[in-house]
Design a protein around this motif. Structure first.
Motif, PDB file in Angstrom:
ATOM      1  N   LYS A 122       0.593  -1.410  -0.395  1.00 59.85           N
ATOM      2  CA  LYS A 122      -0.044  -0.051  -0.268  1.00 59.85           C
ATOM      3  C   LYS A 122       1.032   1.265  -0.575  1.00 59.85           C
ATOM      4  CE  LYS A 122      -1.821   1.465   3.296  1.00 59.85           C
ATOM      5  NZ  LYS A 122      -3.370   1.653   4.789  1.00 59.85           N
ATOM      6  N   TYR A 123       1.876   1.764   0.452  1.00 59.71           N
ATOM      7  CA  TYR A 123       2.843   2.301   0.569  1.00 59.71           C
ATOM      8  C   TYR A 123       3.360   2.866  -0.248  1.00 59.71           C
ATOM      9  CZ  TYR A 123       1.948   1.880   5.697  1.00 59.71           C
ATOM     10  OH  TYR A 123       1.229   2.188   7.015  1.00 59.71           O
ATOM     11  N   ILE A 124       4.330   1.577  -0.591  1.00 67.22           N
ATOM     12  CA  ILE A 124       4.662   2.229  -2.188  1.00 67.22           C
ATOM     13  C   ILE A 124       3.795   2.349  -3.278  1.00 67.22           C
ATOM     14  CG2 ILE A 124       5.207   0.378  -4.509  1.00 67.22           C
ATOM     15  CD1 ILE A 124       7.084  -1.698  -1.922  1.00 67.22           C
ATOM     16  N   ASP A 125       2.552   1.852  -3.542  1.00 71.36           N
ATOM     17  CA  ASP A 125       1.517   1.976  -4.831  1.00 71.36           C
ATOM     18  C   ASP A 125       1.481   3.616  -4.229  1.00 71.36           C
ATOM     19  OD1 ASP A 125       1.551  -0.414  -5.607  1.00 71.36           O
ATOM     20  OD2 ASP A 125      -0.505  -1.244  -4.742  1.00 71.36           O
ATOM     21  N   ASN A 126       1.099   4.096  -3.169  1.00 70.87           N
ATOM     22  CA  ASN A 126       0.989   5.421  -2.569  1.00 70.87           C
ATOM     23  C   ASN A 126       1.933   6.000  -3.374  1.00 70.87           C
ATOM     24  OD1 ASN A 126      -1.513   5.409  -1.145  1.00 70.87           O
ATOM     25  ND2 ASN A 126      -0.238   5.326   0.692  1.00 70.87           N
ATOM     26  N   ILE A 127       3.241   5.931  -2.757  1.00 71.77           N
ATOM     27  CA  ILE A 127       3.989   7.001  -3.678  1.00 71.77           C
ATOM     28  C   ILE A 127       3.887   6.903  -5.392  1.00 71.77           C
ATOM     29  CG2 ILE A 127       6.901   7.150  -4.348  1.00 71.77           C
ATOM     30  CD1 ILE A 127       6.812   6.636  -0.792  1.00 71.77           C
ATOM     31  N   ALA A 128       4.009   5.704  -6.133  1.00 75.66           N
ATOM     32  CA  ALA A 128       4.238   5.697  -7.100  1.00 75.66           C
ATOM     33  C   ALA A 128       2.940   6.432  -7.363  1.00 75.66           C
ATOM     34  CB  ALA A 128       4.022   3.956  -7.740  1.00 75.66           C
ATOM     35  N   ASN A 129       1.808   5.968  -6.928  1.00 72.83           N
ATOM     36  CA  ASN A 129       0.500   6.919  -7.988  1.00 72.83           C
ATOM     37  C   ASN A 129       1.071   8.382  -7.524  1.00 72.83           C
ATOM     38  OD1 ASN A 129      -1.148   4.912  -8.561  1.00 72.83           O
ATOM     39  ND2 ASN A 129      -1.835   4.336  -6.257  1.00 72.83           N
ATOM     40  N   ALA A 130       2.167   8.613  -6.450  1.00 72.69           N
ATOM     41  CA  ALA A 130       1.586  10.388  -6.853  1.00 72.69           C
ATOM     42  C   ALA A 130       2.349  10.431  -7.734  1.00 72.69           C
ATOM     43  CB  ALA A 130       2.375  10.615  -5.311  1.00 72.69           C
ATOM     44  N   VAL A 131       3.250  10.019  -7.525  1.00 71.64           N
ATOM     45  CA  VAL A 131       4.324  10.353  -8.968  1.00 71.64           C
ATOM     46  C   VAL A 131       3.932  10.448 -10.418  1.00 71.64           C
ATOM     47  CG1 VAL A 131       7.023   9.208 -10.094  1.00 71.64           C
ATOM     48  CG2 VAL A 131       6.590   9.244  -7.599  1.00 71.64           C
ATOM     49  N   LYS A 132       3.529   9.180 -10.819  1.00 74.14           N
ATOM     50  CA  LYS A 132       2.336   9.102 -11.826  1.00 74.14           C
ATOM     51  C   LYS A 132       1.263  10.301 -12.104  1.00 74.14           C
ATOM     52  CE  LYS A 132      -0.525   6.070 -13.934  1.00 74.14           C
ATOM     53  NZ  LYS A 132      -1.333   5.110 -14.214  1.00 74.14           N
ATOM     54  N   GLY A 133       1.292  10.609 -11.016  1.00 71.23           N
ATOM     55  CA  GLY A 133       0.482  11.750 -10.732  1.00 71.23           C
ATOM     56  C   GLY A 133       1.043  13.206 -11.216  1.00 71.23           C
ATOM     57  N   ALA A 134       1.905  12.731 -10.663  1.00 71.53           N
ATOM     58  CA  ALA A 134       2.585  14.847 -10.637  1.00 71.53           C
ATOM     59  C   ALA A 134       3.633  14.405 -12.244  1.00 71.53           C
ATOM     60  CB  ALA A 134       4.146  14.639  -9.808  1.00 71.53           C
TER      61      ALA A 134
END
Length: 135
Positions: A122-134
């Motif tokens: 979940k924590y890995i996905d949170n960071i990946a999704n944040a980077v993807k969104g940026a």
């Protein structure tokens, strides 16, 4: 024949993009640290509440790394109660035994390790999704 390229605008946009990505990842890391701290604090054993109050968290940016930390400290006469309660196998006292857990985790030892491992994806996905969104 000569060719001139003014890369100033391009380089500025790359720097700006890198800054946006870094900030998004840092924000996601803060969210992850907050979540881990919340769960761990709610499943740490309770006697007088010193251990739970001794929780600390921080996020730091070092070079190209974002580091999230959650720690516990509860010392009594030089003895670090936090390490013992995290690592040892023991019977819970009545207050701990009667306390509810959090997010599917029960009160007890490995109160920091269990949710870190259990919530890692979940924590890995949170960071990946944040980077993807940026991007």
């Amino acid at each position: 024949m000569s060719f001139t390229l003014d890369a100033g605008d391009f380089l500025h946009r790359l720097t700006e993009e890198e800054s946006n990505v870094t900030q998004a990842a840092k924000t996601a890391m803060y969210d992850n640290v907050d979540d881990l701290a919340r769960i761990a604090q709610n499943i740490a054993p309770i006697d007088k509440g010193t251990l739970r109050r001794g929780m600390k968290k921080k996020v730091t940016l070092k070079r190209k790394s974002i580091i999230g930390e959650v720690s516990f400290s509860a010392k009594d006469k030089g003895f670090n109660y936090a390490v013992w309660t995290h690592e040892a196998d023991y019977n819970l006292g009545p207050t701990s035994a009667g306390a509810g857990g959090s997010d599917g985790y029960e009160v007890g030892n490995k109160y920091l390790e269990r949710p870190l491992k259990g919530e890692a994806q979940k924590y890995i996905d949170n960071i990946a999704n944040a980077v993807k969104g940026a991007l």
